[in-house]
Structure formats: structure tokens, C-alpha cells
Design a protein around this motif. Structure first.
Motif, PDB file in Angstrom:
ATOM      1  N   VAL A 145       0.839  -1.200   0.000  1.00 13.00           N
ATOM      2  CA  VAL A 145       0.000   0.000   0.000  1.00 13.00           C
ATOM      3  C   VAL A 145       0.874   1.250   0.000  1.00 13.00           C
ATOM      4  O   VAL A 145       2.039   1.210   0.382  1.00 13.00           O
ATOM      5  CB  VAL A 145      -0.957   0.037   1.218  1.00 13.00           C
ATOM      6  N   LEU A 146       0.266   2.337  -0.406  1.00  9.94           N
ATOM      7  CA  LEU A 146       0.912   3.639  -0.355  1.00  9.94           C
ATOM      8  C   LEU A 146      -0.022   4.581   0.388  1.00  9.94           C
ATOM      9  O   LEU A 146      -1.196   4.701   0.024  1.00  9.94           O
ATOM     10  CB  LEU A 146       1.179   4.153  -1.773  1.00  9.94           C
ATOM     11  N   ILE A 147       0.480   5.186   1.435  1.00 15.44           N
ATOM     12  CA  ILE A 147      -0.309   6.174   2.170  1.00 15.44           C
ATOM     13  C   ILE A 147      -0.196   7.492   1.407  1.00 15.44           C
ATOM     14  O   ILE A 147       0.920   7.965   1.154  1.00 15.44           O
ATOM     15  CB  ILE A 147       0.222   6.353   3.619  1.00 15.44           C
ATOM     16  N   PRO A 148      -1.326   8.077   0.996  1.00 17.20           N
ATOM     17  CA  PRO A 148      -1.257   9.330   0.246  1.00 17.20           C
ATOM     18  C   PRO A 148      -0.415  10.382   0.981  1.00 17.20           C
ATOM     19  O   PRO A 148      -0.541  10.568   2.187  1.00 17.20           O
ATOM     20  CB  PRO A 148      -2.725   9.753   0.132  1.00 17.20           C
ATOM     21  N   GLY A 149       0.455  11.002   0.213  1.00 21.55           N
ATOM     22  CA  GLY A 149       1.368  11.989   0.762  1.00 21.55           C
ATOM     23  C   GLY A 149       2.747  11.422   1.050  1.00 21.55           C
ATOM     24  O   GLY A 149       3.675  12.171   1.359  1.00 21.55           O
ATOM     25  N   SER A 150       2.898  10.102   0.941  1.00 16.89           N
ATOM     26  CA  SER A 150       4.188   9.496   1.264  1.00 16.89           C
ATOM     27  C   SER A 150       4.988   9.069   0.037  1.00 16.89           C
ATOM     28  O   SER A 150       6.103   8.562   0.175  1.00 16.89           O
ATOM     29  CB  SER A 150       3.994   8.302   2.202  1.00 16.89           C
ATOM     30  N   ALA A 151       4.460   9.293  -1.154  1.00 17.07           N
ATOM     31  CA  ALA A 151       5.211   8.929  -2.366  1.00 17.07           C
ATOM     32  C   ALA A 151       6.393   9.867  -2.531  1.00 17.07           C
ATOM     33  O   ALA A 151       6.318  11.056  -2.209  1.00 17.07           O
ATOM     34  CB  ALA A 151       4.314   9.007  -3.597  1.00 17.07           C
ATOM     35  N   HIS A 152       7.495   9.312  -2.997  1.00 16.29           N
ATOM     36  CA  HIS A 152       8.681  10.131  -3.219  1.00 16.29           C
ATOM     37  C   HIS A 152       9.500   9.572  -4.380  1.00 16.29           C
ATOM     38  O   HIS A 152       9.354   8.420  -4.760  1.00 16.29           O
ATOM     39  CB  HIS A 152       9.533  10.227  -1.951  1.00 16.29           C
ATOM     40  N   LEU A 153      10.343  10.443  -4.899  1.00 15.26           N
ATOM     41  CA  LEU A 153      11.246  10.080  -5.984  1.00 15.26           C
ATOM     42  C   LEU A 153      12.671  10.373  -5.554  1.00 15.26           C
ATOM     43  O   LEU A 153      12.911  11.294  -4.770  1.00 15.26           O
ATOM     44  CB  LEU A 153      10.936  10.914  -7.233  1.00 15.26           C
ATOM     45  N   SER A 154      13.601   9.640  -6.113  1.00 17.50           N
ATOM     46  CA  SER A 154      15.007   9.926  -5.851  1.00 17.50           C
ATOM     47  C   SER A 154      15.366  11.270  -6.488  1.00 17.50           C
ATOM     48  O   SER A 154      14.691  11.739  -7.414  1.00 17.50           O
ATOM     49  CB  SER A 154      15.890   8.827  -6.438  1.00 17.50           C
ATOM     50  N   ARG A 155      16.426  11.906  -6.011  1.00 12.38           N
ATOM     51  CA  ARG A 155      16.861  13.186  -6.577  1.00 12.38           C
ATOM     52  C   ARG A 155      17.197  13.043  -8.056  1.00 12.38           C
ATOM     53  O   ARG A 155      16.901  13.933  -8.853  1.00 12.38           O
ATOM     54  CB  ARG A 155      18.081  13.711  -5.811  1.00 12.38           C
ATOM     55  N   THR A 156      17.786  11.923  -8.408  1.00 11.48           N
ATOM     56  CA  THR A 156      18.161  11.684  -9.801  1.00 11.48           C
ATOM     57  C   THR A 156      16.926  11.662 -10.701  1.00 11.48           C
ATOM     58  O   THR A 156      16.913  12.295 -11.763  1.00 11.48           O
ATOM     59  CB  THR A 156      18.917  10.345  -9.926  1.00 11.48           C
TER      60      THR A 156
END
Length: 171
Positions: free
Chosen positions: A7-18
Motif C-alpha cells: 500500500v501507499l499512504i497518500p502523501g508518502s510517495a517520493h522520488l530519488s533526486r536523480t
């Protein structure tokens, strides 16, 4: 019914700096629910395992999901570059849970862009959970986590239809 459930809690998605840096260079446009049938068709074309087996998205499933889209239950996010769809995802929105069904990417990071957009939409719409179903490294790298089947079902009890839940507890 996978156990554990990703699951993904909304607001917790992230991407690497690259990846963030690469995505800033693209001139991609996001669309919502504009071309659902193409999104599911592209998802159906993806091979689902190392043996190159076909997808679970049969033509009958496509028809059913297109009808769910027409009814306002199934939704898509499309990533467009120079007028062509290069990535996207689709799923079902029931109550306060978005059930992600499938995603595709014809260019690197396009599906990540779609997932970040979904995360932001879910935050804005007060959605409690994005169901990603089964573990994969791609989703985990973006912030998804595994929870037990019991915890998943507990969340669903209150998030899908709270009014029905209260009726069921107090007949």
C-alpha cells in the motif's frame, strides 16, 4: 488476496533526486480520465513475468473496466509527450481507497510521474489509502510499504463505506 499487501499512504510517495532531476527536463503533460481505454489497453500489452507470459487483463476485463470508467468508478492518469501517451495507470476509487490495478511506461519514469500525480490527487481528495496489491521494488522505492492482510482489511472496513459499516455493526 495477497498477504502482506503493498500500500501507499497518500502523501508518502517520493522520488530519488536523480529521477526528480530527469523529470524536470521532460515536457510531459498529465491528463485525468481522458483516454481510459488506451491506458488499460497499454497495460494489457505489458508482459507480467520473466517468462513473457501474457497479462491478466483479458478483453473481457478491459470491457468491464471501460464500463466501470463510464460509471465513474474506474479512473486513469495519462502521461503525454508531444501528443502521445507514454505512460499511465488506472484503478478503482471506492470510498476513500484507490485500488491501483495496473500501470505502464513507454519511456523511463513515465509511470513514476503518473504515480506521483495519483499520490497528490489522493492527498487533495482526502483519500486514505492507495492499494498497490503486491510487492515490487519499483513501488517500494517510491514509498509503498507492506502491511498485513488483517491491517489492510481493518482499513477497508472504515474507508470503503463508513455508513454501511456502522449499519453492519448496529443492525
Amino acid at each position: 488476496t495477497p498477504n502482506p499487501r503493498m500500500v501507499l499512504i497518500p502523501g508518502s510517495a517520493h522520488l530519488s533526486r536523480t529521477v526528480k532531476k530527469k523529470m524536470r527536463k521532460h515536457k510531459w503533460r498529465l491528463c485525468y480520465d481522458e483516454d481510459f481505454s488506451t491506458v488499460i489497453s497499454q497495460c494489457a500489452k505489458r508482459k507480467r513475468d520473466q517468462n513473457g507470459s501474457t497479462t491478466w487483463i483479458t478483453s473481457k476485463m478491459e470491457e468491464a473496466y471501460v464500463e466501470l470508467h463510464r460509471l465513474g468508478v474506474a479512473h486513469s492518469i495519462e502521461v503525454i509527450e508531444d501528443g502521445l501517451m507514454i505512460g499511465g495507470l488506472y484503478g478503482l476509487l471506492l470510498g476513500k481507497v484507490f485500488f491501483g490495478e495496473s500501470m505502464f511506461s513507454l519511456k523511463n519514469n513515465a509511470s513514476k510521474f503518473a504515480l506521483i500525480a495519483l499520490d497528490q490527487l489522493c492527498v487533495a481528495g482526502n483519500i486514505e489509502l492507495i492499494d498497490c496489491q503486491v510487492h515490487n521494488d519499483h513501488l517500494e522505492s517510491m514509498g509503498a510499504k507492506s502491511i498485513s492482510r488483517k491491517d489492510f482489511e481493518d482499513i477497508l472496513r472504515g474507508a470503503i463505506n463508513p455508513s454501511l459499516e456502522s449499519i453492519m455493526r448496529n443492525p
